[in-house]
Scaffold this active site. Structure first.
Site, short mmCIF file in Angstrom:
data_model
loop_
_atom_site.label_atom_id
_atom_site.label_comp_id
_atom_site.label_asym_id
_atom_site.label_seq_id
_atom_site.Cartn_x
_atom_site.Cartn_y
_atom_site.Cartn_z
N ARG A 69 -2.87 6.31 -0.37
CA ARG A 69 -3.23 6.30 0.99
C ARG A 69 -2.50 7.42 1.72
O ARG A 69 -3.14 8.63 2.14
CB ARG A 69 -3.07 5.15 1.65
CG ARG A 69 -3.97 4.14 1.15
CD ARG A 69 -3.95 2.72 1.84
NE ARG A 69 -4.85 2.73 2.95
CZ ARG A 69 -5.15 1.67 3.95
NH1 ARG A 69 -4.48 0.77 3.77
NH2 ARG A 69 -6.03 1.88 4.87
N ARG A 108 0.87 -1.13 0.03
CA ARG A 108 0.10 0.23 -0.04
C ARG A 108 0.84 1.34 0.13
O ARG A 108 0.50 2.34 0.39
CB ARG A 108 -1.18 -0.24 0.98
CG ARG A 108 -1.87 -1.04 1.05
CD ARG A 108 -3.08 -0.92 2.20
NE ARG A 108 -4.11 -1.85 2.04
CZ ARG A 108 -4.77 -2.36 3.07
NH1 ARG A 108 -4.45 -2.26 4.23
NH2 ARG A 108 -5.62 -3.48 2.81
N ASP A 113 -6.74 -2.86 -7.14
CA ASP A 113 -7.41 -3.31 -6.04
C ASP A 113 -7.84 -4.68 -6.37
O ASP A 113 -7.85 -5.06 -7.37
CB ASP A 113 -8.69 -2.56 -5.96
CG ASP A 113 -9.42 -2.95 -4.43
OD1 ASP A 113 -9.19 -2.19 -3.27
OD2 ASP A 113 -10.20 -3.83 -4.55
N ARG A 168 -6.66 12.28 -6.37
CA ARG A 168 -7.78 11.53 -6.36
C ARG A 168 -9.20 12.25 -6.01
O ARG A 168 -9.99 11.63 -6.04
CB ARG A 168 -7.58 10.33 -5.27
CG ARG A 168 -6.85 9.04 -5.53
CD ARG A 168 -7.76 8.04 -6.53
NE ARG A 168 -9.21 7.96 -6.09
CZ ARG A 168 -9.50 7.07 -4.98
NH1 ARG A 168 -8.64 6.49 -4.33
NH2 ARG A 168 -10.67 6.94 -4.41
N TYR A 226 -15.49 -12.11 0.01
CA TYR A 226 -16.07 -10.78 -0.12
C TYR A 226 -17.38 -11.26 -1.05
O TYR A 226 -18.49 -10.59 -0.88
CB TYR A 226 -15.32 -9.78 -1.10
CG TYR A 226 -14.12 -9.17 -0.57
CD1 TYR A 226 -14.58 -8.30 0.65
CD2 TYR A 226 -13.06 -9.24 -0.83
CE1 TYR A 226 -13.88 -7.48 1.35
CE2 TYR A 226 -11.94 -8.43 -0.10
CZ TYR A 226 -12.44 -7.82 0.96
OH TYR A 226 -11.35 -6.78 1.69
#
Length: 354
Positions: free
Chosen positions: A39, A35, A84, A48, A159
């Site tokens: 972030r 990551r 992702d 973003r 998920y």
């Protein structure tokens, strides 16, 4: 099956990351951060603004720029493709969204045999934006390797079955035990999607791949071996011919490290809960290790960060004497959003000096 071209991949024989991942002697200890692309970086948040996560993942220029940001800022030894784990599911046509503060949310959870039969497969052209981003990056990165990645079949399944993130994975585990036939059919379909996604990235020129089984730590060893391991093995087997390093990582997987080491990866990622000297004994000799600084330590001040980094490097050196083929310094999970980027930059400089 996609044929991986030997003409698209760069020859990066001196890259420390690739040396450590393949059992060679690196010129310095390589370091990168899960990551790292996004972030915590202010330039990422600025870029973003007003753009959704999935929209960003399907914009080649954005993928390239976001992936490059930590290379410029931190001087890490590898780039990780900005994407992702649900991107191939979305690309294949599964109705889902990434909800800020929640994570991936599935419009119609997969609970029955009919639901599994209705799942689409992934065609390479459906991730054309991702592979276009890879091609931009292989031009932009110079001598820095690019890591492609995918979510492992179990984590994707969790998920789909739960409908989103879950703490207990109760519906997932219930399907495993109550309807193993449907479970294995679901994992088989997701394995096909994962392989197709990785093969597309490999054909576009990534230099290594990492399979994230983020939620495998929720399982017992017996359940992992019966319901997960055969499918992860097939992923690694199907991409073996590409000839690039393959990394396997999960969170809370200390009790699973031996089995994860059997899945076929060249390097096993270790979270912060298990010392690397224990990890090598569990994984077994003949594989590299990656890890494993606790991301929360980055908030403790640099004296604490340095002490922990030195401890981990010493443990890694001992692990190599015990049979590990190399060590790639990383966190034990991803960079937390409020991390000070300056601490990461200083940590890279420290690791390079050790």
């Amino acid at each position: 099956m996609i044929v991986v071209s030997t003409y698209t991949r760069r020859r990066l024989t001196d890259a420390p990351f690739l040396a450590a991942a393949t059992g060679a002697t690196p010129s310095r200890r390589p370091v990168w951060f899960m990551r790292q692309a996004g972030r915590s970086l202010p330039e990422y948040r600025e870029l973003r603004k007003g753009i959704g996560m999935l929209e960003s993942c399907f914009d080649p220029e954005l993928v390239c720029e976001i992936t490059m940001q930590p290379i410029r800022r931190h001087g890490v030894d590898a780039a990780i493709l900005f994407s992702d784990i649900v991107v191939p599911l979305k690309a294949a046509g599964i109705d889902l969204d990434i909800v800020p503060g929640v994570g991936p949310v599935i419009a119609s959870p997969v609970r029955t045999e009919a639901d599994v039969r209705a799942l689409p497969r992934l065609r390479p052209e459906e991730v054309g934006a991702v592979t276009a981003g890879v091609r931009l990056l292989t031009d932009a990165l110079g001598n820095t390797p690019l890591i492609g990645f995918a979510g492992a079949p179990f984590t994707l399944a969790s998920y789909l079955v739960e409908g989103g993130p879950s703490k207990q994975h109760e519906r997932t585990k219930a399907m495993m035990h109550a309807d193993p036939k449907t479970w294995h059919a679901l994992l088989g379909t997701l394995t096909d999607i994962t392989i197709a996604f990785l093969q597309a990235q490999l054909a576009a020129g990534v230099d290594a791949v990492q399979l994230f089984d983020s939620w495998a730590g929720a399982l017992s060893l017996a359940d992992y071996r019966e319901f997960v391991l055969p499918h992860s093995e097939r992923v690694f087997a199907e991409i073996a011919d590409a000839g690039v390093p393959r990394i396997h990582f999960g969170v809370g997987t200390g009790e699973l490290l031996g089995a994860m080491g059997e899945a076929g990866a060249d390097v096993v990622g270790v979270d912060w809960r298990v010392p690397l000297t224990d990890a090598v004994r569990r994984v077994g000799a003949g594989k590299g290790l990656q890890g494993n600084l606790d991301p929360a330590i980055l908030f403790a001040g640099f004296d604490a960060v340095e002490a922990e980094a030195r401890r981990i490097v010493a443990e890694a050196d001992e692990a190599i004497t015990l049979g590990a083929t190399g060590h790639i310094f990383n966190l034990g999970h991803g960079v937390l959003p409020d991390t000070d980027p300056g601490v990461l930059t200083a940590l890279v400089e420290l690791v390079h000096s050790l």
